[in-house]
Design an enzyme around this catalytic site. Structure first.
Site, PDB file in Angstrom:
ATOM      1  N   GLY A  19     151.789  26.196  66.229  1.00 25.35           N
ATOM      2  CA  GLY A  19     150.320  26.053  65.872  1.00 25.35           C
ATOM      3  C   GLY A  19     150.616  24.575  65.286  1.00 25.35           C
ATOM      4  O   GLY A  19     149.167  23.973  64.817  1.00 25.35           O
ATOM      5  N   GLY A  54     144.909   9.303  53.969  1.00 20.87           N
ATOM      6  CA  GLY A  54     145.135   9.228  55.507  1.00 20.87           C
ATOM      7  C   GLY A  54     146.359   9.990  56.024  1.00 20.87           C
ATOM      8  O   GLY A  54     147.196  10.378  55.114  1.00 20.87           O
ATOM      9  N   HIS A 104     113.153  30.304  68.068  1.00 17.41           N
ATOM     10  CA  HIS A 104     112.612  30.166  66.814  1.00 17.41           C
ATOM     11  C   HIS A 104     112.953  31.525  66.095  1.00 17.41           C
ATOM     12  O   HIS A 104     112.939  32.746  66.690  1.00 17.41           O
ATOM     13  CB  HIS A 104     111.195  30.066  66.894  1.00 17.41           C
ATOM     14  CG  HIS A 104     110.629  30.148  65.386  1.00 17.41           C
ATOM     15  ND1 HIS A 104     110.781  29.096  64.754  1.00 17.41           N
ATOM     16  CD2 HIS A 104     109.919  30.961  64.964  1.00 17.41           C
ATOM     17  CE1 HIS A 104     110.025  29.490  63.434  1.00 17.41           C
ATOM     18  NE2 HIS A 104     109.578  31.002  63.608  1.00 17.41           N
TER      19      HIS A 104
HETATM   20  P1  FAD Z   1     150.376  18.818  64.800  1.00 19.88           P
HETATM   21  O1  FAD Z   1     149.447  19.582  64.783  1.00 19.88           O
HETATM   22  O2  FAD Z   1     150.723  17.892  63.692  1.00 19.88           O
HETATM   23  O3  FAD Z   1     151.895  19.255  65.604  1.00 19.88           O
HETATM   24  C1  FAD Z   1     152.780  18.711  65.778  1.00 19.88           C
HETATM   25  C2  FAD Z   1     153.932  19.659  65.646  1.00 19.88           C
HETATM   26  O4  FAD Z   1     155.067  19.076  66.121  1.00 19.88           O
HETATM   27  C3  FAD Z   1     154.498  20.164  64.356  1.00 19.88           C
HETATM   28  O5  FAD Z   1     154.405  21.618  64.380  1.00 19.88           O
HETATM   29  C4  FAD Z   1     155.895  19.755  63.904  1.00 19.88           C
HETATM   30  O6  FAD Z   1     156.510  20.704  63.077  1.00 19.88           O
HETATM   31  C5  FAD Z   1     156.528  19.339  65.334  1.00 19.88           C
HETATM   32  N1  FAD Z   1     157.328  18.530  65.295  1.00 19.88           N
HETATM   33  C6  FAD Z   1     157.333  17.314  64.795  1.00 19.88           C
HETATM   34  N2  FAD Z   1     158.520  16.412  65.111  1.00 19.88           N
HETATM   35  C7  FAD Z   1     159.226  17.441  65.828  1.00 19.88           C
HETATM   36  C8  FAD Z   1     160.597  17.175  66.431  1.00 19.88           C
HETATM   37  N3  FAD Z   1     161.200  16.173  66.268  1.00 19.88           N
HETATM   38  N4  FAD Z   1     161.025  18.357  67.046  1.00 19.88           N
HETATM   39  C9  FAD Z   1     160.221  19.428  67.318  1.00 19.88           C
HETATM   40  N5  FAD Z   1     159.036  19.557  66.674  1.00 19.88           N
HETATM   41  C10 FAD Z   1     158.369  18.668  66.167  1.00 19.88           C
HETATM   42  N6  FAD Z   1     141.395  18.602  62.727  1.00 19.88           N
HETATM   43  C11 FAD Z   1     140.232  19.094  63.187  1.00 19.88           C
HETATM   44  O7  FAD Z   1     139.961  18.710  64.238  1.00 19.88           O
HETATM   45  N7  FAD Z   1     139.446  20.089  62.484  1.00 19.88           N
HETATM   46  C12 FAD Z   1     139.741  20.284  61.153  1.00 19.88           C
HETATM   47  O8  FAD Z   1     138.966  20.617  60.402  1.00 19.88           O
HETATM   48  C13 FAD Z   1     140.886  19.737  60.781  1.00 19.88           C
HETATM   49  N8  FAD Z   1     141.200  19.865  59.240  1.00 19.88           N
HETATM   50  C14 FAD Z   1     142.444  19.568  59.043  1.00 19.88           C
HETATM   51  C15 FAD Z   1     142.815  19.692  57.588  1.00 19.88           C
HETATM   52  C16 FAD Z   1     143.922  19.202  56.949  1.00 19.88           C
HETATM   53  C17 FAD Z   1     144.344  19.479  55.612  1.00 19.88           C
HETATM   54  C18 FAD Z   1     144.679  18.394  57.914  1.00 19.88           C
HETATM   55  C19 FAD Z   1     145.928  17.874  57.240  1.00 19.88           C
HETATM   56  C20 FAD Z   1     144.557  18.115  59.016  1.00 19.88           C
HETATM   57  C21 FAD Z   1     143.260  18.771  59.582  1.00 19.88           C
HETATM   58  N9  FAD Z   1     142.726  18.542  60.797  1.00 19.88           N
HETATM   59  C22 FAD Z   1     141.727  18.875  61.542  1.00 19.88           C
HETATM   60  C23 FAD Z   1     143.648  17.677  61.797  1.00 19.88           C
HETATM   61  C24 FAD Z   1     144.398  18.362  62.828  1.00 19.88           C
HETATM   62  O9  FAD Z   1     145.308  19.116  62.127  1.00 19.88           O
HETATM   63  C25 FAD Z   1     145.504  17.440  63.764  1.00 19.88           C
HETATM   64  O10 FAD Z   1     144.766  16.331  64.423  1.00 19.88           O
HETATM   65  C26 FAD Z   1     146.212  18.203  64.631  1.00 19.88           C
HETATM   66  O11 FAD Z   1     146.959  19.379  64.340  1.00 19.88           O
HETATM   67  C27 FAD Z   1     146.836  17.078  65.501  1.00 19.88           C
HETATM   68  O12 FAD Z   1     147.330  18.077  66.574  1.00 19.88           O
HETATM   69  P2  FAD Z   1     149.008  17.531  67.175  1.00 19.88           P
HETATM   70  O13 FAD Z   1     149.381  18.498  67.998  1.00 19.88           O
HETATM   71  O14 FAD Z   1     148.777  16.293  67.708  1.00 19.88           O
HETATM   72  O15 FAD Z   1     150.188  17.646  65.986  1.00 19.88           O
HETATM   73  P1  NAI Z   2     140.824   9.738  55.886  1.00 17.90           P
HETATM   74  O1  NAI Z   2     141.315   8.815  56.556  1.00 17.90           O
HETATM   75  O2  NAI Z   2     139.697  10.632  56.378  1.00 17.90           O
HETATM   76  O3  NAI Z   2     140.498   9.376  54.528  1.00 17.90           O
HETATM   77  C1  NAI Z   2     141.271   8.812  53.499  1.00 17.90           C
HETATM   78  C2  NAI Z   2     140.472   7.940  52.525  1.00 17.90           C
HETATM   79  O4  NAI Z   2     141.136   7.477  51.383  1.00 17.90           O
HETATM   80  C3  NAI Z   2     139.819   6.828  53.070  1.00 17.90           C
HETATM   81  O5  NAI Z   2     138.370   6.929  52.668  1.00 17.90           O
HETATM   82  C4  NAI Z   2     140.529   5.449  52.333  1.00 17.90           C
HETATM   83  O6  NAI Z   2     139.470   4.580  51.926  1.00 17.90           O
HETATM   84  C5  NAI Z   2     140.946   6.354  51.014  1.00 17.90           C
HETATM   85  N1  NAI Z   2     141.871   5.528  50.460  1.00 17.90           N
HETATM   86  C6  NAI Z   2     143.000   4.905  51.049  1.00 17.90           C
HETATM   87  N2  NAI Z   2     143.907   4.341  50.061  1.00 17.90           N
HETATM   88  C7  NAI Z   2     143.316   4.375  49.020  1.00 17.90           C
HETATM   89  C8  NAI Z   2     143.666   4.358  47.637  1.00 17.90           C
HETATM   90  N3  NAI Z   2     144.668   3.724  47.352  1.00 17.90           N
HETATM   91  N4  NAI Z   2     143.019   4.768  46.611  1.00 17.90           N
HETATM   92  C9  NAI Z   2     141.776   5.367  47.035  1.00 17.90           C
HETATM   93  N5  NAI Z   2     141.264   5.796  48.062  1.00 17.90           N
HETATM   94  C10 NAI Z   2     142.155   5.364  49.002  1.00 17.90           C
HETATM   95  O7  NAI Z   2     142.067  10.664  55.765  1.00 17.90           O
HETATM   96  P2  NAI Z   2     142.292  12.167  55.374  1.00 17.90           P
HETATM   97  O8  NAI Z   2     141.361  12.515  54.457  1.00 17.90           O
HETATM   98  O9  NAI Z   2     143.732  11.988  54.503  1.00 17.90           O
HETATM   99  O10 NAI Z   2     142.381  12.978  56.600  1.00 17.90           O
HETATM  100  C11 NAI Z   2     143.653  12.667  57.335  1.00 17.90           C
HETATM  101  C12 NAI Z   2     143.295  13.120  58.911  1.00 17.90           C
HETATM  102  O11 NAI Z   2     143.150  14.414  58.896  1.00 17.90           O
HETATM  103  C13 NAI Z   2     141.782  12.409  59.224  1.00 17.90           C
HETATM  104  O12 NAI Z   2     142.134  11.802  60.231  1.00 17.90           O
HETATM  105  C14 NAI Z   2     141.003  13.502  59.672  1.00 17.90           C
HETATM  106  O13 NAI Z   2     140.571  13.247  60.922  1.00 17.90           O
HETATM  107  C15 NAI Z   2     141.833  14.812  59.637  1.00 17.90           C
HETATM  108  N6  NAI Z   2     140.948  15.953  59.106  1.00 17.90           N
HETATM  109  C16 NAI Z   2     140.034  16.275  59.580  1.00 17.90           C
HETATM  110  C17 NAI Z   2     139.311  17.423  59.204  1.00 17.90           C
HETATM  111  C18 NAI Z   2     138.049  17.669  59.967  1.00 17.90           C
HETATM  112  O14 NAI Z   2     138.020  17.500  61.195  1.00 17.90           O
HETATM  113  N7  NAI Z   2     137.010  18.625  59.255  1.00 17.90           N
HETATM  114  C19 NAI Z   2     139.510  18.085  57.827  1.00 17.90           C
HETATM  115  C20 NAI Z   2     140.586  17.276  57.311  1.00 17.90           C
HETATM  116  C21 NAI Z   2     141.389  16.381  57.924  1.00 17.90           C
END
Ligand code: FAD
Ligand code: NAI
Length: 459
Positions: A35, A266, A438
């Site tokens: 996951g 980020g 609605h």
């Molecule tokens: P990942 O989900 O990161 O999966 C990669 C997997 O590869 C991991 O399980 C890792 O363990 C495995 N892996 C890595 N290297 C190796 C290796 N060498 N060998 C074997 N396994 C390995 N996105 C949304 O669309 N909606 C959201 O609401 C949202 N909320 C988020 C909230 C937070 C706090 C965070 C951090 C992210 C959020 N995201 C959200 C972003 C989303 O989680 C990611 O964009 C998404 O999980 C990316 O999918 P992926 O499959 O590319 O990578």
């Molecule tokens: P982000 O790129 O969304 O935001 C990072 C923010 O930190 C930016 O506004 C940037 O200007 C700021 N920043 C960078 N360096 C800084 C510094 N030194 N001091 C102060 N501010 C600074 O990255 P974030 O929030 O970490 O999320 C990472 C990824 O996870 C995003 O790409 C997002 O798409 C994904 N994500 C998606 C969610 C959703 O779809 N609901 C929820 C949470 C994460």
């Protein structure tokens, strides 16, 4: 076709299922839980806690005015965390079940390339897997900025913040992006005093400014302090807490005392452990470089999801996984990567698809804007959330919908209508001609379409 997939996140596991559906013999390697980030430390646990915080606020603030007496309303954070963990566990086991159902072989361990077609997996034992093609879906990890004191106890990333055992009294969020804003509001709604420090002139800079204004107002009303154009100089330990030293653009210094600090500036591709250099796979700032078929510079190696950079969202990773597999298997693939909805799960919810007004302006387009405030929408009034809006950007001449932006109840669900409209090249007239039920928040989208011509009906 023998296919190996590295990573079991929403990119990797969806790619594995699609490949199995198309007849490939699939092996998926995952070093942690199935996951990926999304299910274990990303989308799902954050939304589970946001839901709980929302429920708490509704009972505390909305129940009474709806004639419901709820006394002694308080938080049991341990139970809240357990519920979050239970949701995660159920979904992870669902993915594991899907792997079995599709005959996908899951190998637990960390994968590293030996040659272009052979991957070494180091887990409880070491194995070698050889296949025709490999898809890398290794995801991303939180970026770390070299702020002095970033490694002090109490400074956490999003994963750490999801694991708090107690609700912190105060939290300083460094980075006002998606994670920062969702987490800030979640903890504020659980009772934490929150300060956000953002170096740019605004938070959530990828959203339309009218939508950002709604959440900024809501956060300010809730007494969340948002410091814009502010730089973090260092973090220091003070008695029993931490102090973040910041300076605004004029150089004026300020100290923010907080029990915990969330660093969310980020994420960067997780590509360092894969042995990409052994094969000479081209990268740029950790991002694996791919062409339009998700193929790297090594012919049989592909990459998708967060590890190739781009839009780091779960639904994008999954779509790229499907697309890459379809291309590998020689099946027609027609996913529209131009139309990616973006959703923020705050209260009110925010969503966006297509061009923001600023982007339309910068591209020199001749466009019209239609906006409808949710204060005039019955369903929003019933829900007690009237601060939002629906906004449509349309091409002036053809009426083609270029962007849809929402803040309000159900905004993250309703954006699918905007995405489909843009994908199908629908016009505002198509939206006006489609009867919306609605009362529904969706009516506001239809009203925003009418508003493009200055003819909203309930305003
Ligand atoms: P990942 O989900 O990161 O999966 C990669 C997997 O590869 C991991 O399980 C890792 O363990 C495995 N892996 C890595 N290297 C190796 C290796 N060498 N060998 C074997 N396994 C390995 N996105 C949304 O669309 N909606 C959201 O609401 C949202 N909320 C988020 C909230 C937070 C706090 C965070 C951090 C992210 C959020 N995201 C959200 C972003 C989303 O989680 C990611 O964009 C998404 O999980 C990316 O999918 P992926 O499959 O590319 O990578
Ligand atoms: P982000 O790129 O969304 O935001 C990072 C923010 O930190 C930016 O506004 C940037 O200007 C700021 N920043 C960078 N360096 C800084 C510094 N030194 N001091 C102060 N501010 C600074 O990255 P974030 O929030 O970490 O999320 C990472 C990824 O996870 C995003 O790409 C997002 O798409 C994904 N994500 C998606 C969610 C959703 O779809 N609901 C929820 C949470 C994460």
């Amino acid at each position: 076709m023998k296919l190996t997939i590295i990573g079991g996140g929403p990119g990797g596991y969806i790619a594995a299922i699609r490949a199995a559906q198309l007849g490939a013999e699939v092996t998926l390697i995952e070093k942690n839980a199935m996951g990926g980030t999304c299910l274990n430390v990303g989308c799902i646990p954050t939304k589970a806690l946001l839901h709980a915080a929302d429920l708490y606020q509704q009972i505390k603030n909305d129940a009474k005015r709806n004639g419901i007496v709820a006394e002694d309303v308080h938080i049991d954070f341990e139970v809240m965390q357990k519920r979050k963990a239970a949701v995660v566990k159920q979904l992870v086991s669902g993915v594991t079940g899907l792997m079995k159902a599709y005959g996908i072989k899951v190998v637990k361990g960390a994968a590293k390339f030996k040659t272009a077609d052979t991957v070494i997996v180091t887990g409880e034992e070491t194995t070698e897997i050889t296949s025709d093609k490999v898809i890398i879906a290794s995801g991303s990890v939180p970026s770390v900025v070299p702020i002095p004191g970033h490694d002090l106890a109490g400074v956490v990333d999003s994963t750490g913040a999801l694991e708090f055992e107690e609700i912190p009294e105060s939290l300083c969020v460094i980075g006002g992006g998606v994670i920062g804003v969702e987490m800030a509001q979640m903890f504020q709604r659980l009772g934490t005093k929150v300060t956000i420090v953002e170096m740019l002139p605004d938070i959530l800079t990828n959203l339309d400014e009218d939508v950002t204004a709604v959440i900024k107002k809501a956060m300010k009303r809730a007494k969340t302090e948002i410091l814009l154009e502010t730089k973090v100089e260092c973090i220091e330990k003070s008695e029993g807490s931490l102090v973040v030293h910041v300076a605004d653009k004029e150089g004026k210094a300020q100290e923010i005392e907080a029990e915990k600090i969330l660093l969310c500036v980020g994420r960067r591709p997780a590509t360092e452990e894969l042995g990409l250099d052994i094969l000479g796979i081209a990268t740029e700032k950790n991002k694996i470089l791919v062409d339009e078929n998700y193929q790297t510079n090594i012919e049989n190696v592909y990459a998708i999801g967060d590890c190739i950079g781009g839009i780091m969202l779960a639904h994008v990773a999954s779509a790229e996984g499907i697309s890459a597999v379809e291309k590998i298997m020689g099946v027609e693939s027609d996913i529209d990567f131009e139309t990616v909805p973006s959703c923020i799960y705050t209260c009110p919810e925010l969503s966006s698809v297509g061009l923001t007004e600023k982007q339309a302006l910068h591209q020199g387009l001749d466009y019209e804007v239609g906006t409808f405030p949710l204060a005039a929408n019955g369903k929003s009034l019933i829900a007690g959330e009237t601060s939002g809006l629906a906004k449509i950007i349309a091409d002036k001449e053809s009426g083609a919908i270029l962007g849809v932006h929402m803040a309000g109840p159900g905004a993250t669900e309703l954006i699918a209508e905007g995405a489909l409209a843009i994908h199908k090249k629908a016009t505002v007239r198509d939206l006006m001609a489609t009867i919306h039920a609605h009362p529904s928040v969706g009516e506001s989208l239809q009203e925003a379409a009418h508003a493009v011509f200055g003819n909203a009906l309930n305003m």
